[in-house]
Design a protein around this motif. Sequence first.
Motif, PDB file in Angstrom:
ATOM      1  N   LEU A  18       0.820  -1.212   0.000  1.00 46.60           N
ATOM      2  CA  LEU A  18       0.000   0.000   0.000  1.00 46.60           C
ATOM      3  C   LEU A  18       0.853   1.261   0.000  1.00 46.60           C
ATOM      4  O   LEU A  18       0.397   2.316  -0.450  1.00 46.60           O
ATOM      5  N   ILE A 113      -6.413   4.649   0.520  1.00 47.27           N
ATOM      6  CA  ILE A 113      -5.443   3.554   0.428  1.00 47.27           C
ATOM      7  C   ILE A 113      -4.933   3.180   1.819  1.00 47.27           C
ATOM      8  O   ILE A 113      -4.800   2.000   2.142  1.00 47.27           O
ATOM      9  N   ILE A 137      -6.222  -4.212  -4.198  1.00 49.31           N
ATOM     10  CA  ILE A 137      -4.816  -3.862  -4.412  1.00 49.31           C
ATOM     11  C   ILE A 137      -4.578  -3.461  -5.860  1.00 49.31           C
ATOM     12  O   ILE A 137      -3.821  -2.525  -6.137  1.00 49.31           O
ATOM     13  N   ALA A 140      -5.855   0.079  -6.114  1.00 52.47           N
ATOM     14  CA  ALA A 140      -4.978   1.017  -5.397  1.00 52.47           C
ATOM     15  C   ALA A 140      -3.721   1.309  -6.216  1.00 52.47           C
ATOM     16  O   ALA A 140      -3.302   2.464  -6.343  1.00 52.47           O
TER      17      ALA A 140
END
Length: 166
Positions: A18, A113, A137, A140
Motif C-alpha cells: 500500500l 489507500i 490492491i 490502489a
Amino acid sequence: MPTEPWLREIDLGVHPALAQPIFALEQVLEDLEHHTAGLTDAQVWIAPHGLTPLGFHLRHIAGSTDRLTTYLRGDQLSEAQLAQLKQEMTSGPTRDLLLTGVTAAIRNAQAAIRILDPGKLGEPRFIGRKRIRTTAIGLAIHVGEHAQRHTGQAITTCQVIRLWPA
C-alpha cells in the motif's frame, strides 16, 4: 529536486504494497508543482503542436483519481462525478486552482489507500456501469499508475509550452 518519495525511507505505517501507490501519488504532486511552476494561466490551456492542453491533464488527474478512489471504496460514481468527467477539456481554471484540485483528490486517495485492510487486498472492486471486476490492491496500484501516466504527459506538455513562441 529532492530524493523521490519512495526512496526517502519514510515509514507510512501501512503494508508495503500500500505504501507504493501512496508514494507514487506523492511524486505526482511534487512533479506537477515543479514542472508547472512559472507557467501562466493562459499557457495552461494552450495546445502547442496539437498536444492536449496541460489544463486537461491536471483536471483529468484530479477527476480520474477521484473516480478511481470512489471505486476503491466500493462505491459507484455520482451524477456530479459523471458531469465533471464531461467538463475535463473545458478551459478556464487557473494553474493554482487546478493544482488545488489535484492535491485534494490525491490526499483523498491516499487516505482511502491507508485504510485498506492488508488482509483483504484481494477483495473484489467493480469499475463502471459494466462492473468490470478488479481487486482492492489492483485498483490502489492503478490509482497511482494512472496519475503517474498523465503526469508524464503533463511534464512533456510543460516542456513544449516553454519552447512554444509567445
